[in-house]
Design a protein around this motif. Structure first.
Motif, mmCIF file in Angstrom:
data_model
loop_
_atom_site.group_PDB
_atom_site.id
_atom_site.type_symbol
_atom_site.label_atom_id
_atom_site.label_comp_id
_atom_site.label_asym_id
_atom_site.label_seq_id
_atom_site.Cartn_x
_atom_site.Cartn_y
_atom_site.Cartn_z
ATOM 1 N N ILE A 1 70.346 35.014 28.794
ATOM 2 C CA ILE A 1 70.212 36.359 28.250
ATOM 3 C C ILE A 1 70.627 36.390 26.785
ATOM 4 O O ILE A 1 69.947 36.978 25.944
ATOM 5 C CB ILE A 1 71.048 37.355 29.080
ATOM 6 N N GLY A 2 71.719 35.692 26.492
ATOM 7 C CA GLY A 2 72.225 35.688 25.123
ATOM 8 C C GLY A 2 71.247 35.058 24.143
ATOM 9 O O GLY A 2 71.028 35.573 23.048
ATOM 10 N N ARG B 1 60.177 37.083 28.282
ATOM 11 C CA ARG B 1 59.259 35.945 28.349
ATOM 12 C C ARG B 1 59.968 34.676 27.911
ATOM 13 O O ARG B 1 59.827 33.633 28.535
ATOM 14 C CB ARG B 1 58.047 36.207 27.464
ATOM 15 N N ARG B 2 60.742 34.777 26.827
ATOM 16 C CA ARG B 2 61.435 33.590 26.358
ATOM 17 C C ARG B 2 62.469 33.138 27.369
ATOM 18 O O ARG B 2 62.579 31.946 27.663
ATOM 19 C CB ARG B 2 62.091 33.880 25.017
ATOM 20 N N ALA B 3 63.206 34.094 27.930
ATOM 21 C CA ALA B 3 64.222 33.728 28.917
ATOM 22 C C ALA B 3 63.586 32.977 30.087
ATOM 23 O O ALA B 3 64.119 31.969 30.553
ATOM 24 C CB ALA B 3 64.944 34.974 29.398
ATOM 25 N N PRO C 1 52.565 28.507 34.866
ATOM 26 C CA PRO C 1 53.857 28.743 34.232
ATOM 27 C C PRO C 1 54.466 30.032 34.784
ATOM 28 O O PRO C 1 53.748 30.973 35.103
ATOM 29 C CB PRO C 1 53.499 28.900 32.759
ATOM 30 N N TRP C 2 55.780 30.040 34.865
ATOM 31 C CA TRP C 2 56.437 31.171 35.527
ATOM 32 C C TRP C 2 56.187 32.501 34.843
ATOM 33 O O TRP C 2 56.179 33.536 35.480
ATOM 34 C CB TRP C 2 57.940 30.917 35.653
ATOM 35 N N VAL C 3 56.023 32.475 33.527
ATOM 36 C CA VAL C 3 55.779 33.756 32.859
ATOM 37 C C VAL C 3 54.549 34.442 33.431
ATOM 38 O O VAL C 3 54.521 35.656 33.577
ATOM 39 C CB VAL C 3 55.590 33.638 31.333
ATOM 40 N N ILE D 1 54.277 34.796 18.590
ATOM 41 C CA ILE D 1 53.845 33.417 18.835
ATOM 42 C C ILE D 1 55.034 32.587 19.296
ATOM 43 O O ILE D 1 54.943 31.830 20.261
ATOM 44 C CB ILE D 1 53.258 32.783 17.543
ATOM 45 N N LYS D 2 56.163 32.740 18.632
ATOM 46 C CA LYS D 2 57.342 31.971 19.016
ATOM 47 C C LYS D 2 57.767 32.334 20.434
ATOM 48 O O LYS D 2 58.242 31.494 21.188
ATOM 49 C CB LYS D 2 58.485 32.206 18.036
ATOM 50 N N SER D 3 57.567 33.607 20.787
ATOM 51 C CA SER D 3 57.933 34.035 22.131
ATOM 52 C C SER D 3 57.078 33.348 23.198
ATOM 53 O O SER D 3 57.524 33.163 24.323
ATOM 54 C CB SER D 3 57.775 35.554 22.229
#
Ligand SMILES: Nc1ncnc2c1ncn2[C@@H]1O[C@H](COP(=O)(O)OP(=O)(O)OP(=O)(O)O)[C@@H](O)[C@H]1O
Ligand SMILES: [Mg+2]
Lengths: 356, 368
Positions: B219-220, B227-229, B23-25, A175-177
């Protein structure tokens, strides 16, 4: 006449008093059509909800203020009826799934699917998606969180989710991701002074520095609480001078009494006495964690330095157990007994290690 | 707005979405398995299945944002093409009602019609269109044990014409008899270079300037979760573009978006606990009154007010302690113990303040 907290609540990102930087970030996100899912987190009363509603306003315009409250009934698999209140406008919808207790998953599933599959029909809508605000997201069950995962990806064209939580540790990694995390820190004393001053001025009086400091000290970063207290004080003594005292809530005073009982005497009879008090607090719906923390903090104020760390250690220890277990009272009581035994050991040098 | 025409009869189709508003993801979700970065071993095996038309049951597992869902969707699309995708691929996930009865019904209905190959798609391309259907059970780790047990039978019953692909984060939550029926593919957090090249590709396509330091920060902070990046990159670029004149993205923008606790905050906490911190950092040196306990309690309360996430705070503090140049091995071990306990407690939903305080006090004790 509504309360000051509600009446003077900022309605748009520009009106927000503090964390200007964050406001401009939210504005830039709202301005582009590719708004992400978001997770707002921060301590209570820091202004998360206000910020969310301002962001919605930025996204959709004044239409989001036209709210209606519905009560919806969901049917669980076992044919039980669950009633949940839903606050909605034409563009967004707000739920507190913890109202549904263990059935939060059913509510999430049904509701999100329904929204995801309907298209925005309002021609003048600025966005083609609807926003679902989920309050108290940190109390969502694992099941409910799992149910959100793919839904969040699959229906992204029609729906965005904004989660609102005090902490992020109870949310699962997937979810956080999927969310952009937005931290809303509590305002610092100067920022709080600014807001209190603004409210006072809008009402039509000047807030002297002395009561302001007292209110800020008492509220511990909780802006909502600070404004509520300001209003209450103003009712009590309209000129806000002299020796004003901020009354502590009853439950807090009661918790302090419990702490005093523990420090005064360490006997089985006292444990019984304390237990009745715990029952009393629990029956008034004071969350057990709050009880434990408040009592523990008061106890450590009144004992020798060498005991403090141990007392907090056992508080942390029994608090997790309380979450995992079923009977809150058992763990509260266990902590009390532990503290009493530590105290006795310290004072009389009695070796109670057998007791462990 | 043009894309908002009144739905004439039926709602607008899904692919009518303006890509600029995605969204880009989603926009940069891999379309073919060749687009999937990293995971070379998995891709090599899957590429073969494209030509051999035979496919085992599969189990994909790994942390979030590493390409599991994307891979199976891309593979299915490459196998069947856009026309047959609908009647050949069934995607079930935790968001659907997944009592085993429902699953059985759905799969039964779906598997009933025997597939007929029609290899040339309406887009003129030829697809392998092998004679089976694919059933994707995304997020399979949230299925109950019973449901998984029942799934075993279903898999056998329809083995002739279906292939299952189970996707999950935690492979240990899949019961052994089920796992052993599948070829397992582990998806690893993305390594620096493949994450870097994918991010650069997206940045170029979106006309965003990012310098190498920003890339490193992305990246770090995302820990191998692409996905988060990508989400960080997108919101940073929105922020940078919204100022007048537009400013370039800086590494500290990324850190802030990613919720990293500023180094100075961690250093000041460490100092309160009695850890020597490099003086190069700008640590607030106000002498505070009160006993050690009070100082630590105050520092923790301050952290909570700032709202930093407990797990993030602890992981940064952990790094500081474990990599510390002068603490002894014994001291570090004692600290490591309490970090582990705290992590478990937080996963169990414990109170953040109590546990940060616990960690702080125990470190203080271990060090003094
Ligand atoms: N290996 C990869 N190559 C290219 N893009 C990727 C890769 N991994 C993740 N992404 C990007 O991240 C997004 C999410 O990936 P995906 O849905 O496949 O993750 P997942 O492994 O299924 O995660 P989860 O466990 O949270 O479901 C994709 O849309 C894509 O943009
Ligand atoms: Mg997935």
């Amino acid at each position: 006449m509504s309360l000051w907290v509600d009446h003077y609540r900022p309605r748009s990102l520009d009106e927000l008093h503090y964390h200007k930087h964050l406001s401009s970030r939210l504005r830039s996100l709202a301005a582009s059509g590719d708004f992400p899912h978001m997770l707002f987190y921060g301590p209570p009363g820091a202004g998360k909800k206000t910020r969310i509603s301002c962001t919605l306003k930025e996204l959709f315009g004044p239409g989001v203020d036209k709210l209606k409250v519905d009560q919806r009934v969901f049917l669980t698999q076992s044919k039980r009826k669950i009633e949940v209140n839903i606050v909605q406008s034409n563009f967004h919808l707000e739920i507190t799934p913890s109202e549904a207790g263990n059935y939060d998953r059913t509510v999430i599933q049904e509701l999100l699917k329904e929204i995801a599959q309907t298209q925005q029909v309002d021609l003048s809508a600025k966005q083609r998606f609807k926003v679902v605000v989920i309050n108290e997201a940190d109390s969502l069950s694992r099941d409910a969180q799992a149910a959100l995962r793919r839904t969040m990806e699959k229906y992204m064209t029609n729906m965005r989710i904004i989660l609102c939580a005090n902490s992020t540790s109870r949310l699962i990694a997937p979810i956080k991701s999927r969310c952009l995390l937005i931290r809303v820190a509590a305002p610092d004393p100067d920022e709080m002074r600014g807001v209190l001053g603004y409210v006072a001025k809008s009402v039509g009086f000047d807030l002297p520095p002395d009561p302001a400091d007292k209110i800020i000290e008492d509220s511990n970063g909780n802006m909502r609480k600070a404004i509520l207290v300001l209003e209450a004080l103003k009712m009590q003594s309209p000129d806000l001078t002299g020796n004003i005292t901020i009354a502590k809530p009853d439950w807090e005073t009661y918790c302090h009494k419990v702490a005093d009982l523990i420090v005064q005497e360490q006997t089985p009879a006292r444990v019984m006495e304390v237990r009745t008090k715990f029952y009393e607090l629990l029956s008034h719906c004071i969350p057990p964690t709050v009880i434990l923390k408040t009592v523990a903090e008061r106890v450590v104020e009144r004992v020798d330095e060498s005991l403090k760390a141990d007392i907090m250690h056992w508080a942390a220890f029994y608090e997790v157990r309380m979450r995992l277990g079923n009977k809150k009272i058992f763990h509260l009581e266990a902590w009390v007994v532990k503290v009493m035994s530590l105290y006795k050991q310290f004072f009389y040098g009695i070796d109670l290690t057998d007791f462990d | 707005m043009s894309f908002f025409q009144v739905p004439s009869g039926k709602p607008a189709q899904k692919h009518a979405v303006d890509p600029a508003l995605q969204p880009w993801v989603e926009k940069y979700r891999p379309k073919t398995i060749d687009d999937v970065s990293s995971q070379e071993h998995t891709m090599a095996v899957l590429r073969k299945t494209l030509t051999s038309t035979n496919l085992p049951h599969m189990l994909f597992y790994g942390p979030p944002g590493t390409g599991k869902t994307s891979t199976i969707l891309a593979l299915s699309r490459q196998l069947f093409g856009p026309d047959n995708f609908r009647n050949r691929v069934l995607e079930l996930n935790a968001s659907d009602e997944r009592g085993i009865k429902v699953v059985r019904e759905k799969i039964k209905n779906f598997a009933r019609q025997t597939p007929r190959a029609q290899a040339v798609g309406s887009d003129g391309k030829t697809y392998p269109c092998p004679p089976y259907k694919i059933i994707i059970l995304d997020e399979a780790d949230s299925m109950t044990q019973d449901a998984q047990g029942a799934l075993r039978r279903i898999m056998e019953t329809y083995a002739r014409i279906t292939r299952f692909c189970l996707v999950c984060n935690y492979v240990t939550r899949i019961i052994e008899p089920l796992a052993s029926r599948c070829s397992k593919f582990r998806f690893t957090p993305l390594d620096t270079s493949s994450a870097g090249s994918r991010l650069s590709m997206i940045a170029t396509a979106e006309h965003v300037q990012i310098d190498p330091l920003v890339l490193d920060a992305l990246i770090g902070t995302s820990g191998g979760d692409l996905r988060r990046a990508i989400t960080y990159l997108q919101s940073a670029s929105r922020l940078a573009a919204s100022t007048n004149p537009p400013t370039p993205i800086t590494p500290s923008d990324i850190q802030e978006i990613a919720g990293v606790v500023p180094d100075a905050v961690i250093a000041s906490l460490a100092k309160t606990l009695g850890i020597d911190v490099a003086t190069a950092m700008d640590v607030d040196d106000k002498p505070t009154s009160g006993s050690n306990f009070e100082k630590i309690q105050k520092a923790v309360k301050h952290l909570i007010r700032e709202g930093y996430s407990a797990s993030q705070t602890l992981s940064q503090l952990h790094d500081l302690v474990v990599l510390h140049p002068t603490l002894t091995a014994r001291q570090k071990s004692r600290c490591a113990l309490v970090f582990a306990e705290a992590d478990k407690a937080l996963c169990d939903g414990a109170d953040e303040e109590l546990w940060i305080l616990e960690v702080a006090l125990r470190i203080h004790k271990a060090i003094s």
